[in-house]
Design a protein around this motif. Sequence first.
Motif, PDB file in Angstrom:
ATOM      1  N   LEU A 150     -59.548  37.558 -72.800  1.00  0.00           N
ATOM      2  CA  LEU A 150     -60.262  36.974 -71.657  1.00  0.00           C
ATOM      3  C   LEU A 150     -60.467  38.068 -70.621  1.00  0.00           C
ATOM      4  CD1 LEU A 150     -58.248  33.664 -71.471  1.00  0.00           C
ATOM      5  CD2 LEU A 150     -60.728  33.765 -71.711  1.00  0.00           C
ATOM      6  N   LEU A 151     -61.723  38.269 -70.231  1.00  0.00           N
ATOM      7  CA  LEU A 151     -62.066  39.282 -69.246  1.00  0.00           C
ATOM      8  C   LEU A 151     -62.564  38.617 -67.967  1.00  0.00           C
ATOM      9  CD1 LEU A 151     -63.960  41.805 -71.553  1.00  0.00           C
ATOM     10  CD2 LEU A 151     -61.662  42.075 -70.613  1.00  0.00           C
ATOM     11  N   TYR A 152     -62.170  39.187 -66.825  1.00  0.00           N
ATOM     12  CA  TYR A 152     -62.539  38.614 -65.534  1.00  0.00           C
ATOM     13  C   TYR A 152     -62.980  39.710 -64.565  1.00  0.00           C
ATOM     14  CZ  TYR A 152     -59.899  34.440 -66.992  1.00  0.00           C
ATOM     15  OH  TYR A 152     -59.425  33.324 -67.664  1.00  0.00           O
ATOM     16  N   THR A 153     -63.642  39.280 -63.494  1.00  0.00           N
ATOM     17  CA  THR A 153     -63.856  40.094 -62.304  1.00  0.00           C
ATOM     18  C   THR A 153     -63.485  39.233 -61.098  1.00  0.00           C
ATOM     19  OG1 THR A 153     -66.164  39.383 -62.115  1.00  0.00           O
ATOM     20  CG2 THR A 153     -65.733  41.453 -63.304  1.00  0.00           C
ATOM     21  N   LEU A 154     -63.396  39.874 -59.956  1.00  0.00           N
ATOM     22  CA  LEU A 154     -63.123  39.116 -58.733  1.00  0.00           C
ATOM     23  C   LEU A 154     -64.286  38.188 -58.396  1.00  0.00           C
ATOM     24  CD1 LEU A 154     -61.532  41.682 -56.252  1.00  0.00           C
ATOM     25  CD2 LEU A 154     -60.391  39.760 -57.376  1.00  0.00           C
ATOM     26  N   LYS A 155     -63.968  37.040 -57.861  1.00  0.00           N
ATOM     27  CA  LYS A 155     -65.007  36.142 -57.372  1.00  0.00           C
ATOM     28  C   LYS A 155     -65.718  36.775 -56.186  1.00  0.00           C
ATOM     29  CE  LYS A 155     -63.158  31.621 -58.759  1.00  0.00           C
ATOM     30  NZ  LYS A 155     -62.581  30.347 -58.269  1.00  0.00           N
ATOM     31  N   SER A 156     -66.978  36.432 -56.043  1.00  0.00           N
ATOM     32  CA  SER A 156     -67.765  36.939 -54.932  1.00  0.00           C
ATOM     33  C   SER A 156     -67.132  36.533 -53.602  1.00  0.00           C
ATOM     34  CB  SER A 156     -69.197  36.386 -55.021  1.00  0.00           C
ATOM     35  OG  SER A 156     -69.972  36.821 -53.927  1.00  0.00           O
ATOM     36  N   GLY A 157     -67.037  37.476 -52.693  1.00  0.00           N
ATOM     37  CA  GLY A 157     -66.503  37.188 -51.375  1.00  0.00           C
ATOM     38  C   GLY A 157     -65.039  37.551 -51.203  1.00  0.00           C
TER      39      GLY A 157
END
Length: 223
Positions: A150-157
């Motif tokens: 599972l790959l993620y990035t930070l949520k916008s904001g």
Amino acid sequence: MVRRLIFSVLLLSLSTIVNAEQLLKQGVLQVYWLPVWNDTGTVNTPELHYRYFVLSANHHAEKIVNLDKQNSEALLTRYFSPVPENFLKFKEGHLERSGTAVINHLSSNTECDHHYYSGQLSKFTVGTDQHFDINVLENAAGCEARPYRLLYTLKSGITDAHFKQDPDVSAKNGAMITADMAIVTLERVNQQWIKAAQYDANQPDSVGKNQGFILLSQLQPLN
């Protein structure tokens, strides 16, 4: 003459069936949850998948066989008991057992410069020696090395995020997480937290040096 022809056809059919079934000794059976996200990337409906790593004499992956998903839950309890609680609860990750497999309808294809096989698992006998390096075997699969990841990035904001040393909001901060950073899950801790690392394609398992715990509520999927 007609009877002889029919008998010959029957023999040919039986021969085809026998040739389609292969005994693959010395291998590792892996079950994993494949992430399947909806179009908006908000709901993940994981699917159980299986593959079999056929080992060479030096314990490297000689063949990688993607297996038919029929009776996937039955296979899980039959060959991987006792199944870890979190594997079923969060539907993430992977499990392995070494042993010998009998596979039907073995066929091959090429994807991303790697040769893969597919087939149907007829029988698996769990071996007594469970010592193997799954990272080495998975690396032989090229672009399909770790399909469960599972790959993620930070949520916008979100502008102030760090890897935590423990799964607690008051824990000491580790490395800073930036907006352009890809984050790979290492372990699910509970409903709120994961242990994760910075994704680094230059590392053998794509796991970078920056690691720690992070709240899932801060992340959005990349899969």
